[in-house]
Write a protein that holds these residues in place. Structure first.
Motif, PDB file in Angstrom:
ATOM      1  N   THR A  57       0.837  -0.951  -0.017  1.00 61.49           N
ATOM      2  CA  THR A  57       0.004  -0.051   0.032  1.00 61.49           C
ATOM      3  C   THR A  57       0.773   1.148  -0.259  1.00 61.49           C
ATOM      4  N   PHE A  58       1.943   1.322   0.605  1.00 65.85           N
ATOM      5  CA  PHE A  58       2.912   2.405   1.057  1.00 65.85           C
ATOM      6  C   PHE A  58       3.171   2.574  -0.569  1.00 65.85           C
ATOM      7  N   PHE A  59       3.942   1.644  -1.331  1.00 64.71           N
ATOM      8  CA  PHE A  59       4.630   1.869  -2.422  1.00 64.71           C
ATOM      9  C   PHE A  59       3.565   2.322  -3.653  1.00 64.71           C
ATOM     10  N   ILE A  60       2.492   1.842  -3.538  1.00 65.33           N
ATOM     11  CA  ILE A  60       1.318   2.316  -4.514  1.00 65.33           C
ATOM     12  C   ILE A  60       0.729   3.579  -4.470  1.00 65.33           C
ATOM     13  N   ASN A  61       0.413   4.052  -3.125  1.00 60.99           N
ATOM     14  CA  ASN A  61       0.188   5.294  -2.865  1.00 60.99           C
ATOM     15  C   ASN A  61       1.351   6.430  -3.078  1.00 60.99           C
ATOM     16  N   VAL A  62       2.458   6.231  -2.752  1.00 62.96           N
ATOM     17  CA  VAL A  62       3.391   7.350  -2.358  1.00 62.96           C
ATOM     18  C   VAL A  62       3.808   7.952  -3.717  1.00 62.96           C
ATOM     19  N   GLY A  63       3.769   7.189  -4.868  1.00 63.82           N
ATOM     20  CA  GLY A  63       3.931   8.019  -6.007  1.00 63.82           C
ATOM     21  C   GLY A  63       2.933   8.869  -6.544  1.00 63.82           C
ATOM     22  N   ILE A  64       1.644   8.308  -6.052  1.00 65.39           N
ATOM     23  CA  ILE A  64       0.557   8.946  -6.655  1.00 65.39           C
ATOM     24  C   ILE A  64       0.336  10.093  -5.911  1.00 65.39           C
ATOM     25  N   LEU A  65       0.648  10.251  -4.314  1.00 66.26           N
ATOM     26  CA  LEU A  65       0.492  11.462  -3.575  1.00 66.26           C
ATOM     27  C   LEU A  65       1.679  12.552  -3.907  1.00 66.26           C
ATOM     28  N   GLU A  66       2.826  11.871  -4.211  1.00 63.08           N
ATOM     29  CA  GLU A  66       3.667  12.911  -4.647  1.00 63.08           C
ATOM     30  C   GLU A  66       3.759  13.483  -5.904  1.00 63.08           C
ATOM     31  N   LEU A  67       3.442  12.785  -6.903  1.00 64.53           N
ATOM     32  CA  LEU A  67       3.263  13.341  -8.427  1.00 64.53           C
ATOM     33  C   LEU A  67       2.090  13.976  -8.762  1.00 64.53           C
ATOM     34  N   LYS A  68       1.050  13.741  -8.294  1.00 69.03           N
ATOM     35  CA  LYS A  68      -0.216  14.246  -8.725  1.00 69.03           C
ATOM     36  C   LYS A  68      -0.548  15.423  -8.083  1.00 69.03           C
ATOM     37  N   PHE A  69      -1.590  16.258  -8.327  1.00 68.10           N
ATOM     38  CA  PHE A  69      -1.956  17.443  -7.445  1.00 68.10           C
ATOM     39  C   PHE A  69      -2.179  16.909  -5.989  1.00 68.10           C
ATOM     40  N   PRO A  70      -1.528  17.628  -4.961  1.00 66.31           N
ATOM     41  CA  PRO A  70      -1.764  17.334  -3.512  1.00 66.31           C
ATOM     42  C   PRO A  70      -2.936  17.630  -2.864  1.00 66.31           C
ATOM     43  N   ILE A  81      -5.211   8.599   3.419  1.00 65.78           N
ATOM     44  CA  ILE A  81      -5.553   7.973   4.772  1.00 65.78           C
ATOM     45  C   ILE A  81      -5.297   6.370   4.493  1.00 65.78           C
ATOM     46  N   ASN A  82      -5.179   5.727   3.483  1.00 67.32           N
ATOM     47  CA  ASN A  82      -4.550   4.585   3.324  1.00 67.32           C
ATOM     48  C   ASN A  82      -2.976   4.500   3.583  1.00 67.32           C
ATOM     49  N   TYR A  83      -2.426   5.604   2.996  1.00 68.68           N
ATOM     50  CA  TYR A  83      -1.095   5.775   3.068  1.00 68.68           C
ATOM     51  C   TYR A  83      -0.671   5.804   4.552  1.00 68.68           C
ATOM     52  N   VAL A  84      -1.236   6.441   5.411  1.00 67.97           N
ATOM     53  CA  VAL A  84      -0.781   6.956   6.800  1.00 67.97           C
ATOM     54  C   VAL A  84      -1.232   5.534   7.465  1.00 67.97           C
ATOM     55  N   ASN A  85      -2.249   5.143   7.286  1.00 65.51           N
ATOM     56  CA  ASN A  85      -2.519   3.876   7.975  1.00 65.51           C
ATOM     57  C   ASN A  85      -1.385   2.584   7.561  1.00 65.51           C
ATOM     58  N   ALA A  86      -1.110   2.574   6.395  1.00 66.86           N
ATOM     59  CA  ALA A  86      -0.046   1.412   6.221  1.00 66.86           C
ATOM     60  C   ALA A  86       1.282   1.950   6.813  1.00 66.86           C
ATOM     61  N   LEU A  87       1.488   3.274   6.984  1.00 64.06           N
ATOM     62  CA  LEU A  87       2.813   3.582   7.607  1.00 64.06           C
ATOM     63  C   LEU A  87       2.886   3.396   9.251  1.00 64.06           C
ATOM     64  N   ASP A  88       1.532   3.621   9.629  1.00 65.39           N
ATOM     65  CA  ASP A  88       1.202   3.077  11.208  1.00 65.39           C
ATOM     66  C   ASP A  88       1.168   1.619  11.295  1.00 65.39           C
ATOM     67  N   THR A  89       1.079   0.897  10.593  1.00 62.06           N
ATOM     68  CA  THR A  89       1.226  -0.553  10.436  1.00 62.06           C
ATOM     69  C   THR A  89       2.675  -0.919  10.470  1.00 62.06           C
ATOM     70  N   ILE A  90       3.386  -0.342   9.645  1.00 63.20           N
ATOM     71  CA  ILE A  90       4.810  -0.759   9.557  1.00 63.20           C
ATOM     72  C   ILE A  90       5.593  -0.253  10.711  1.00 63.20           C
ATOM     73  N   VAL A  91       5.274   1.120  11.200  1.00 65.55           N
ATOM     74  CA  VAL A  91       6.154   1.494  12.283  1.00 65.55           C
ATOM     75  C   VAL A  91       5.784   0.697  13.472  1.00 65.55           C
ATOM     76  N   ARG A  92       4.508   0.292  13.490  1.00 64.96           N
ATOM     77  CA  ARG A  92       4.030  -0.526  14.798  1.00 64.96           C
ATOM     78  C   ARG A  92       4.792  -1.873  14.887  1.00 64.96           C
ATOM     79  N   PHE A  93       4.721  -2.596  13.808  1.00 62.83           N
ATOM     80  CA  PHE A  93       5.254  -3.936  13.490  1.00 62.83           C
ATOM     81  C   PHE A  93       6.919  -3.838  13.719  1.00 62.83           C
ATOM     82  N   THR A  94       7.468  -2.634  13.165  1.00 57.63           N
ATOM     83  CA  THR A  94       9.034  -2.799  13.225  1.00 57.63           C
ATOM     84  C   THR A  94       9.638  -2.590  14.460  1.00 57.63           C
ATOM     85  N   ARG A  95       8.660  -1.507  15.342  1.00 53.72           N
ATOM     86  CA  ARG A  95       9.062  -1.259  16.648  1.00 53.72           C
ATOM     87  C   ARG A  95       8.784  -2.566  17.765  1.00 53.72           C
TER      88      ARG A  95
END
Length: 204
Positions: A57-70, A81-95
């Motif tokens: 989800t992170f990789f799918i959305n990061v390009g869209i969020l950065e390259l299209k109108f913000p 929202i999907n991007y932030v939720n994905a990052l929250d999951t990654i941070v929670r898991f890695t920590r």
């Protein structure tokens, strides 16, 4: 593992790339944190699949969020929202697993080649806090799972498309590692020259 999931036609399922992602995550966790996640078990931890999905989800959305109108800067869009939720999951898991690895490291005294990648970096930095461990684990999981899985999938595809080369590689591996569950050493890796050539050619 592949033998278990192949069908009666000796073919892997359509979601085989996800199996490679599981292997990638398991391998990274073993090398970086010196822990087993059980990703390849028949009843694997649901949390590990959530991490794999979050990285995608992170990789799918990061390009869209950065390259299209913000629009996400004006209001919370679904992709944001999907991007932030994905990052929250990654941070929670890695920590969580970085903390587990840190606790394990404190309980077991290891040296040299026995140290995990995380332990080696922390030793060099003379750092004993879990914050740095979590940041290092986050970086390695975030950039490692997807890229490693795609690289391995590409190598497997090329070998499947060229069975004659696959046979040569199989013979080389059996010469170096003739026994099931044989421990691989640096010497074995140095001798697997055709395997290295296959990987280089695929990445080229």
């Amino acid at each position: 593992r592949i033998g278990k999931i192949k069908d009666k036609n000796d073919e892997v399922p359509s979601n085989f790339l996800n199996e490679i992602n599981k292997w990638s995550l398991e391998s990274i966790a073993r090398v970086v944190l010196d822990i087993r996640l059980g990703c390849m078990d028949d009843e694997s931890n649901l949390e590990t699949q959530q991490l794999i999905d979050a990285v995608h989800t992170f990789f799918i959305n990061v390009g869209i969020l950065e390259l299209k109108f913000p629009f996400w800067k004006l209001f919370n869009t679904p992709k944001w929202i999907n991007y932030v939720n994905a990052l929250d999951t990654i941070v929670r898991f890695t920590r969580k697993y970085a903390n587990i690895a840190m606790e394990k490291s404190r309980e077991n005294i290891k040296e040299g080649d026995e140290l995990s990648l995380l332990e080696r970096i922390l030793k060099i930095e003379n750092e004993k806090t879990s914050n740095l461990a979590a940041v290092l684990a986050l970086d390695l999981f975030l950039v490692g799972i997807d890229t490693t899985a795609n690289a391995v999938a590409s190598v497997l595809y090329q070998l499947a498309s060229h069975p004659d080369k696959q046979l040569i590689l199989h013979e080389e591996i059996m010469r170096e590692l003739p026994i099931d569950d044989m421990k691989m050493t640096r010497k074995h890796l140095e001798n697997l020259k055709y395997l290295k050539a296959c990987i280089r050619e695929t990445l080229r």
